[in-house]
Enzyme design. Structure first.
Site, PDB file in Angstrom:
ATOM      1  N   GLY A 469       0.668  -0.852   0.201  1.00  0.00           N
ATOM      2  CA  GLY A 469      -0.158  -0.118   0.266  1.00  0.00           C
ATOM      3  C   GLY A 469       1.207   1.055   0.142  1.00  0.00           C
ATOM      4  O   GLY A 469       2.365   1.345   0.262  1.00  0.00           O
ATOM      5  N   GLY A 472       1.528   8.913   3.765  1.00  0.00           N
ATOM      6  CA  GLY A 472       1.428   9.729   3.567  1.00  0.00           C
ATOM      7  C   GLY A 472       3.189   9.702   3.432  1.00  0.00           C
ATOM      8  O   GLY A 472       4.398  10.349   3.345  1.00  0.00           O
ATOM      9  N   PHE A 473       3.499   8.499   4.269  1.00  0.00           N
ATOM     10  CA  PHE A 473       5.067   7.993   4.788  1.00  0.00           C
ATOM     11  C   PHE A 473       6.016   8.071   3.581  1.00  0.00           C
ATOM     12  O   PHE A 473       6.583   7.552   3.230  1.00  0.00           O
ATOM     13  CB  PHE A 473       5.249   7.087   5.731  1.00  0.00           C
ATOM     14  N   GLY A 474       5.013   7.148   2.676  1.00  0.00           N
ATOM     15  CA  GLY A 474       5.470   6.421   1.651  1.00  0.00           C
ATOM     16  C   GLY A 474       5.266   5.076   1.073  1.00  0.00           C
ATOM     17  O   GLY A 474       4.026   4.923   2.305  1.00  0.00           O
ATOM     18  N   VAL A 476       4.626   0.994   1.479  1.00  0.00           N
ATOM     19  CA  VAL A 476       5.001  -0.260   2.528  1.00  0.00           C
ATOM     20  C   VAL A 476       4.750  -1.514   1.382  1.00  0.00           C
ATOM     21  O   VAL A 476       4.023  -1.976   0.303  1.00  0.00           O
ATOM     22  CB  VAL A 476       3.789  -0.517   3.129  1.00  0.00           C
ATOM     23  N   LYS A 490       7.723  -0.094   5.915  1.00  0.00           N
ATOM     24  CA  LYS A 490       8.102   1.303   5.539  1.00  0.00           C
ATOM     25  C   LYS A 490       8.839   1.957   4.750  1.00  0.00           C
ATOM     26  O   LYS A 490      10.121   2.424   5.398  1.00  0.00           O
ATOM     27  CB  LYS A 490       8.078   2.313   6.440  1.00  0.00           C
ATOM     28  N   ASP A 587      -3.900   9.478  17.354  1.00  0.00           N
ATOM     29  CA  ASP A 587      -3.984   9.927  15.281  1.00  0.00           C
ATOM     30  C   ASP A 587      -4.447   7.915  15.685  1.00  0.00           C
ATOM     31  O   ASP A 587      -4.320   6.812  14.554  1.00  0.00           O
ATOM     32  CB  ASP A 587      -2.684   9.772  14.128  1.00  0.00           C
TER      33      ASP A 587
END
Length: 780
Positions: A469, A472-474, A476, A490, A587
């Site tokens: 998937g 926002g982090f990048g 996976v 990640k 979150d």
């Protein structure tokens, strides 16, 4: 054939009598201050408390007691397994007991040594049926209702026995670890591991490979024809990759077979049988690659062929010595050699010291009346001074060319390099409290530092087929390392809206958190442009993929949903109260609750988490992050967050789990309502159970539990933070130990868009990925 004098710690153990048994039943005890012991059915193996006869323990004590196993025919009582090798008992107060909590060793004045806890298993058993059985193979097995709950073969020490596994079995790594010194059984410097990819056994000094059997065991020296024949078998399946061996003997008696069966990883890394040597560590001094040895690669100051040799040394000046680690009793001579090899200023180490490091770092002379034995690094010849000057001139010329040709490139990379150097400094600084949590050892959490090449190989070059998937982090990715361990990776993308701050935040925080309901971080990678976090792989992905799916949520009956709610609450209580840091997650949502293979919940994604002080009522922030629908009103409107902010998010999740509906779903009562408002209206009218997911009707849920959870959820989402319960209260309510007060009107109960307006009209994207969930809010 090698010559080697075997020296193994002799333990003072009680001699056996005919009254011994091989079973310790539930409630029975094995005492160290009496003649208690277990003996296997055919009398081959004994188990009991033994006293160390000489030497010092790792913490400086003059002696210690160990729960040990040995062959009864071996008159010297040489141990083949120790239960508490790293935690000796100070006196003869040790007691081995099987009780309702599991298997443990109690002692006076200190915490018990717990070998197995019944609370750690999901298997339902009657604790009164548990019993401990000592088998003739040398395996100590805890059984419960015809099930193996625990066995000593899964926790090998320094001895390899027939039938024992080395490798990976159901996610657990099984390897031998040497003793610290010849007389101290604490975990030492060397390991013996099975490499399934290379089809070989490997002896390592910390991370350095010293010797291997080679593929097909070609590096094993020829044994006496009258010696044992070892039949090694390699097993490989989706859950296990391991090696075991059996003995093929006909001319020996059973007693002789047992006596000669074991393979021992000696304190200096040598691998020994009872009558032969498979590997003598002195033959692999760092300068050779024959007979299975690996050359010691090191820093630029170590040349090909350099090696350690014992020399008699005297030093003309006291500043020739470096005594920085002289008193460190957790370092053996082998650790000192490893540290010396990596330090260009080190010339050798004191070979006469069992513990602690005294480094030779200055001028010395060989021989003399006052000489001391040192393991000295011997260089392989000297280089011509002419060639040195030539190489230096070439290097200087190349340096000037490279300097001028890369100025522009370095300027462009300046910012990213500063970020990288900051992280590298974080990983290597001795003065930073954060890094002490990342280092391996007894006090750390054993985070692995992976290279980009290892992760590239594990993900098949970040193949699209491995993509789980994006967030926002990048992206996976799913990865599989050479030992078969599956992970979720990640990878920070260059255009990520979550950058270095979130990366460091998640790395440092989660490294300090250890709880069964928190996702486990295995390691990380910082190399060039690559910044990656490596997590355990959770095949059932996130909770939202079940709750909000029409077909999959039927798989979660009420008991399982209630168990998931309890698990989330326990993880959140740990963050707020019992972890070494007080953490506010900020979150929490169903997509950040991951499910393991047994559908146990694990809280993930700590990129937005914050540390807070216990006496803080609330903290302000100008940067509001999180997900609309889960944010508390005081946080969304004024940027004030506290542990009650997480309680609000927990309340929303509880209502979603009970109803199977999203909070942002639209409901009609007498006006448009979201899930929180709809639940409130039903509760006011005495119809709260109508909120329950219709798919639960066939599972006969406990209605009092459902009603308790709905009421608890409404209490958690109240407008005033002081009216919301703490997570300690939540646990008490779920356990039925606390009376529920009446909830008040909740916050954000209608379809008002005020929150989105207050957070500058941001658009929210959610990505629910295996093992990892990311949330980001981008300005339009």
């Amino acid at each position: 054939m090698f010559s080697f004098r075997v020296v193994i710690l002799i333990l003072g153990c009680l001699r056996l009598t005919e009254a011994a048994t091989n079973v310790l039943n539930h409630g029975d005890k094995l005492n160290s201050n009496s003649s208690d012991y277990l003996v296997s059915r055919n009398g081959a193996v004994a188990l009991g408390f033994c006293k160390q006869e000489y030497g010092q323990t790792w913490d400086g004590k003059q002696f210690g007691y160990y729960l040990a196993m040995w062959y009864t025919e071996d008159k010297s009582n040489r141990s083949i397994w120790l239960a508490n090798r790293d935690d000796p008992i100070a006196d003869d107060s040790g007691v081995l007991i099987v009780d309702t909590t599991g298997l443990k060793i109690t002692r006076t004045g200190e915490n018990p040594i717990r070998l197995f806890s019944l609370q750690s298993t999901s298997i339902t058993i009657n604790s009164s049926d548990t019993k401990l059985v000592l088998q003739d193979t040398g395996n100590l097995v805890l059984q419960g209702t015809n099930k193996v709950l625990w066995q000593s073969f899964d926790y090998p020490t320094n001895t390899f026995l027939p039938g024992m596994k080395l490798g990976v079995s159901h996610g657990a790594r099984l390897s031998l670890t040497s003793w610290l010194t010849r007389s101290i059984p604490a975990s030492g410097s060397f390991t013996l591991e099975w490499d399934p990819i290379g089809n070989r056994l490997v002896v390592q000094l910390r991370e350095r490979v010293l010797w291997t059997t080679g593929e097909g065991f070609r590096n094993i020296p020829p044994l006496d024809p009258l010696s044992m024949n070892y039949n090694f078998t390699h097993v490989s399946n989706p859950n296990e990759q391991y090696l075991y061996y059996t003995l093929a003997i006909s001319q020996f008696t059973p007693e002789e077979r047992r006596k000669n069966a074991r393979l021992v990883l000696f304190y200096d890394g040598s691998l020994l049988g009872s009558k032969f040597v498979l590997f003598d560590s002195k033959t692999c001094a760092g300068d050779r690659t024959d007979n299975g040895c690996d050359r010691w690669e090191g820093t630029k100051c170590r040349n090909k062929g350099d090696k350690f040799e014992i020399r008699s040394v005297r030093y003309p000046h006291t500043d020739s010595l470096n005594n920085t680690l002289l008193g460190n009793i957790s370092l053996s001579i082998n650790d000192c050699k490893d540290l010396c090899w990596k330090d260009c200023n080190c010339l050798g180490v004191n070979a006469m010291m069992d513990l602690g490091c005294q480094f030779l770092s200055g001028p010395y002379q060989e021989g003399g009346l006052e000489a001391t034995s040192y393991q000295v690094i011997i260089r392989n010849g000297s280089r011509s001074k002419t060639w040195i000057w030539i190489l230096m001139s070439i290097a200087m010329a190349l340096t000037i060319v490279v300097l001028f040709s890369t100025v522009f490139y370095l300027r462009r990379r300046q910012r990213s390099r500063e970020e990288e150097m900051f992280l590298l400094d974080l990983m290597t600084s001795d003065n930073t409290s954060d890094i002490r949590e990342l280092q391996t050892g007894n006090k750390g959490h054993n985070l692995d530092i992976y290279t980009a090449q290892m992760i590239m190989s594990a993900t098949n070059g970040f193949s699209p087929e491995n993509l789980l998937g994006k967030g926002g982090f990048g992206p996976v990715f799913k990865g599989t390392f050479r030992d078969g361990i599956e992970v979720a990776i990640k990878r920070l993308s260059r255009g990520s809206t979550q950058g270095l701050v979130e990366f460091k935040n998640e790395l440092i925080l989660i490294a300090k958190l250890q709880h069964t309901n928190l996702v486990r971080l295995l390691g990380f990678c910082v190399q060039g442009d690559e910044k990656m976090l490596v997590y355990e792989y959770l095949p059932n992905k996130s909770l939202d993929s079940f709750i909000f799916d029409e077909s999959k949520r039927k798989l979660l009956d009420w008991d399982k949903r209630f168990s998931i709610i309890e698990g989330i609450a326990q993880g959140l209580l740990y963050l707020h109260k019992y972890s070494r840091l007080r953490i506010i997650h900020r979150d929490l949502k169903l997509s950040n609750i991951l499910l393991d293979e047994n559908m146990n919940p694990k809280i993930s994604d700590f990129g937005m988490a914050r540390i807070y002080k216990t006496n803080e009522a609330g903290t302000n922030t100008n940067r509001i992050v999180g997900t609309y629908g889960y944010m508390s009103p005081e946080y969304a409107m004024d940027g004030i967050f506290s542990e009650k902010s997480d309680v609000y998010s927990f309340g929303v999740m509880v209502l979603e789990v009970v109803s199977g509906r999203k909070n942002r779903s639209r409901f009609e009562f007498d006006r448009p309502l979201n899930l929180v408002g709809y639940a409130w209206e039903l509760w006011k009218h005495g119809a709260a159970l109508e909120l329950m997911d219709t798919s639960l009707s066939g599972s006969s849920p406990k209605q009092y539990q459902v009603l308790r959870c709905i009421t608890l959820g409404l209490l958690c989402v109240e407008d005033n933070p002081s009216d919301r319960p703490t997570m300690s209260d939540v646990i008490s309510v779920l356990n039925g130990e606390m009376q529920l007060p009446l909830p008040k009107h909740p916050a954000f109960s209608t379809e008002s868009r005020i929150v989105e307006e207050n957070v500058m009209d941001k658009e929210m994207e959610n990505y629910s990925v295996n093992g990892l969930t990311m949330s980001t809010m981008d300005a339009r």
